[in-house]
Design a protein around this motif. Structure first.
Motif, short mmCIF file in Angstrom:
data_model
loop_
_atom_site.label_atom_id
_atom_site.label_comp_id
_atom_site.label_asym_id
_atom_site.label_seq_id
_atom_site.Cartn_x
_atom_site.Cartn_y
_atom_site.Cartn_z
N GLU A 94 11.94 49.65 38.44
CA GLU A 94 13.14 50.12 37.73
C GLU A 94 12.94 49.94 36.24
O GLU A 94 12.25 49.01 35.80
N PRO A 95 13.54 50.80 35.44
CA PRO A 95 13.41 50.64 33.99
C PRO A 95 14.13 49.38 33.52
O PRO A 95 15.06 48.91 34.16
N GLY A 96 13.70 48.87 32.40
CA GLY A 96 14.33 47.70 31.81
C GLY A 96 13.49 46.45 31.99
O GLY A 96 12.61 46.40 32.84
N LEU A 97 13.78 45.48 31.14
CA LEU A 97 13.06 44.21 31.17
C LEU A 97 14.07 43.07 31.27
O LEU A 97 15.21 43.19 30.83
N HIS A 98 13.63 41.96 31.83
CA HIS A 98 14.51 40.82 32.07
C HIS A 98 13.96 39.60 31.35
O HIS A 98 12.76 39.30 31.43
#
Length: 152
Positions: A94-98
């Motif tokens: 999924e796109p995005g970073l945590h």
């Protein structure tokens, strides 16, 4: 649930550049089977992945106020939160970073504690994935719900 399981059948969650130990640990089951088993545990014990993830996010926010120190959260919790440099992607693509935020929650009533990360919150909320058995960051769904009091 069926669409979520079908989507995860195609995914390879294996060790990689961002996580040398991987999300699967020593678990030989495919991700869809792990998700299905953890979903069954949740249903059997009367909690939802959403409730667990929301409770995790609540404690994370409470812990951030302590800047690494232990914060008392009523009625009977102690929380600490530490943020490390860097970001992690979702292993499901999924796109995005945590952020690499580590949260420790101690339930003083039952004298148990649990440690989790931003990515754990995302994996549970979006995928119902608590990681494979033997993974260093595996969270047992029933223990997590008990400690955080995330039941119905």
């Amino acid at each position: 649930m069926k669409n979520k399981v079908e989507r995860h059948k195609r995914l390879a969650v294996k060790p990689g550049i961002t996580d040398m130990d991987g999300f699967m640990g020593t678990d030989k089951r495919p991700p869809a089977e792990i998700i299905r088993a953890d979903d069954e545990t949740a249903r059997k014990n009367g909690f939802t992945h959403k409730a667990v993830a929301e409770r995790m996010a609540f404690f994370q926010e409470a812990g951030k106020e302590g800047l690494g120190e232990i914060v008392a959260v009523k009625p009977h919790f102690e929380v600490s939160c530490e943020i490390a440099r860097g970001l992690l992607p979702c292993p499901f693509g999924e796109p995005g970073l945590h952020r690499k935020t580590i949260v420790m929650v101690r339930n003083t009533r039952i004298r148990k504690e649990i440690i989790f990360s931003d990515l754990n919150i995302h994996l549970i909320a979006a995928h119902g994935f608590y990681e494979g058995k033997g993974s260093p960051f595996r969270l047992e769904p029933d223990a997590l719900a008990e400690i955080l009091e995330a039941g119905v």
